[in-house]
Scaffold this motif. Structure first.
Motif, short mmCIF file in Angstrom:
data_model
loop_
_atom_site.label_atom_id
_atom_site.label_comp_id
_atom_site.label_asym_id
_atom_site.label_seq_id
_atom_site.Cartn_x
_atom_site.Cartn_y
_atom_site.Cartn_z
N GLU A 64 56.80 43.40 54.37
CA GLU A 64 57.58 42.43 53.63
C GLU A 64 58.33 41.45 54.52
O GLU A 64 58.57 41.71 55.69
N ARG A 77 56.02 40.26 49.73
CA ARG A 77 55.69 41.63 50.14
C ARG A 77 54.28 41.97 49.69
O ARG A 77 53.75 41.39 48.74
N VAL A 82 54.68 49.38 52.92
CA VAL A 82 55.10 48.08 52.41
C VAL A 82 55.35 47.16 53.60
O VAL A 82 56.11 47.49 54.50
#
Length: 115
Positions: free
Chosen positions: A32, A37, A30
């Motif tokens: 972000e 994100r 991920v």
């Protein structure tokens, strides 16, 4: 969690993270900021977009022809999650992800990226 604030550092962080992800066959990564994100997994980028962001995403995709929307249903969806095939080397993918945060999510040059 790793973070970067300059374009150079963000590109290095994204490149290293994707290379490690591919080498160790992790589930997902991920990337972000405070307001946006995206997820990278198995050479696919998943991002959430609104109507305006979707139009900006189409413009970024036009600049990176190697990246393609994976699911035909998302081509016409005005909002929601879009899945993009990222069959490219980590450096090229990092350039694309940087453009998503800058152009699609409209972050300034000094935004903080976290992984």
């Amino acid at each position: 969690m790793s973070q970067a604030h300059t374009k150079r550092d963000r590109l290095a962080l994204i490149t290293e993270t994707i290379a490690a992800h591919r080498k160790h066959d992790r589930d997902r990564v991920v990337f972000e900021t405070d307001t946006a994100r995206l997820e990278y997994a198995d050479r696919t980028i998943a991002i959430d977009v609104s109507d305006g962001a979707r139009e900006r995403l189409d413009a970024v995709l036009a600049s990176f022809p190697v990246f393609k929307i994976e699911q035909p249903a998302t081509r016409t969806a005005p909002t929601g999650t879009v899945h993009i095939a990222a069959i490219a080397d980590p450096k090229h993918t990092a350039d694309f992800i940087e453009r998503i945060f800058r152009d699609v999510y409209q972050h300034g040059p000094g935004y903080e990226l976290r992984v």
